[in-house]
Design an enzyme around this catalytic site. Structure first.
Site, short mmCIF file in Angstrom:
data_model
loop_
_atom_site.label_atom_id
_atom_site.label_comp_id
_atom_site.label_asym_id
_atom_site.label_seq_id
_atom_site.Cartn_x
_atom_site.Cartn_y
_atom_site.Cartn_z
CG LEU A 113 11.91 36.42 -18.83
CD1 LEU A 113 11.82 37.49 -17.75
CD2 LEU A 113 10.97 36.75 -19.98
CG ASP A 114 15.92 36.32 -24.79
OD1 ASP A 114 15.80 35.08 -24.75
OD2 ASP A 114 15.43 37.03 -25.68
CD GLN A 115 22.45 39.24 -21.52
OE1 GLN A 115 22.41 40.26 -20.83
NE2 GLN A 115 22.56 39.30 -22.85
CG HIS A 196 15.51 34.39 -28.87
ND1 HIS A 196 15.81 34.67 -27.56
CD2 HIS A 196 16.63 33.84 -29.38
CE1 HIS A 196 17.05 34.29 -27.30
NE2 HIS A 196 17.56 33.77 -28.36
#
Ligand code: URA
Length: 243
Positions: A113-115, A196
Site C-alpha cells: 500500500l502507498d505511504q 498505484h
C-alpha cells in the site's frame, strides 16, 4: 522438538539465544497442564495455538504466521523505507525474525500500500499464500474507500466499470465494483494490484485521490477493534474468508 528449537522456529533469535532464554528460566510452555517452566531437553510436539511465555510475554505457537495489520498513514511497506517508518517496525521482533528455509526472514507483506494509504494489510511467512493472494490470476477482490479533491462526476462509476487505460499498458483495467457513496467518496473494488492502481484509475477519469483506505480483502473485513498501527493473528475462519 526441544524448547530452544520451538523458540527458534517462532523467531526468538539464534539457537544459542533461544537456549539461553530457556536455561535462564525465562520460558514457560503449556503442554497440556498450564504454563510451566521447561527444561532445555524436553521433547514437545507443538500444536497450532499452543500457549507459551517468553520473558513474561504470552505467545501462541503458529507453524506459519498469517497476520493482519491496520496500516496507518505515513508508513512504507518496505524493509528499507526511504522517508517514512516501515510497517515492519510496527510488528514485534519475533514476527520479523521467524526463520525462512528460502527467501527472506520473517513475515512479508502481501502486496504494497502507498505511504499515505491506510487499512488492511496482510503479512505472512508462507510463500505459497503470499503468491496466491497477490497473483492477478486469483482475482482476490479488494475494497478501497477513497476520497477525491473535487466533486465526482455522476458517470464516474460507469467509466471505471467500463475500463480505463493506464499509461503502462494499452489493455484497459476495469473496476470489479463501484459505488458512489458521497459527493467526493467512492467504494471501488479491484481484483488486480497494479502499481498505484486506484490513484491512476481515478486520474484517468480526471480525479485526484486525497484519501485512500482499504477496508476488505476477499471476505475479510478490517476488524473495528484493530486500530491503526495494531496487528493480530489470522485464524482459520479469517483465512477461509480470504479464499
Ligand atoms: N491503489 C493505489 O493507488 N494505492 C494503494 O496504496 C493501493 C491501491
Amino acid at each position: 522438538m526441544s524448547p530452544p528449537d520451538l523458540l527458534f522456529s517462532q523467531g526468538f533469535g539464534t539457537r544459542r539465544i533461544c537456549a539461553g532464554l530457556v536455561q535462564q528460566g525465562l520460558v514457560k510452555i503449556d503442554t497440556g497442564s498450564g504454563l510451566q517452566l521447561v527444561d532445555e531437553d524436553l521433547d514437545i510436539t507443538p500444536l497450532e495455538g499452543m500457549s507459551y511465555e517468553v520473558q513474561g510475554v504470552l505467545w501462541q505457537f503458529h507453524t506459519k504466521a498469517y497476520i493482519l495489520l491496520n496500516k496507518p498513514a505515513g508508513t512504507e511497506c518496505s524493509h528499507k523505507p526511504s522517508v517514512w517508518p516501515s510497517v515492519y517496525s510496527l510488528l514485534p521482533a519475533p514476527l520479523r525474525q521467524r526463520p525462512a528455509k528460502t527467501g527472506l526472514q520473517g513475515v512479508q507483506a502481501v502486496g504494497r500500500l502507498d505511504q499515505d494509504t491506510t487499512g488492511i494489510l496482510l503479512l505472512s511467512d508462507d510463500g505459497q499464500f503470499i503468491h496466491r493472494m497477490s497473483s492477478p490470476k486469483h482475482h482476490v477482490p479488494k475494497l478501497y474507500e477513497l476520497t477525491t479533491s473535487d466533486a465526482l462526476d455522476d458517470k464516474v462509476c460507469q467509466k471505471l466499470l467500463a475500463g480505463v487505460v493506464l499509461n503502462d499498458d494499452p489493455q484497459p483495467v476495469k473496476a470489479a465494483a463501484c459505488e458512489q457513496v458521497g459527493t467526493h467518496q467512492l467504494h471501488l473494488t479491484l481484483t488486480e494490484g497494479k502499481y498505484h492502481q486506484v490513484k491512476r484509475m481515478l486520474g484517468a477519469v480526471g480525479h485526484k485521490v486525497v484519501g485512500l483506505h482499504r477496508s476488505r480483502i476477499g471476505g475479510l473485513v478490517l476488524p473495528a477493534d484493530v486500530l491503526p498501527g495494531q496487528w493480530r493473528w489470522l485464524g482459520q475462519g479469517d483465512l477461509s474468508a480470504l479464499a
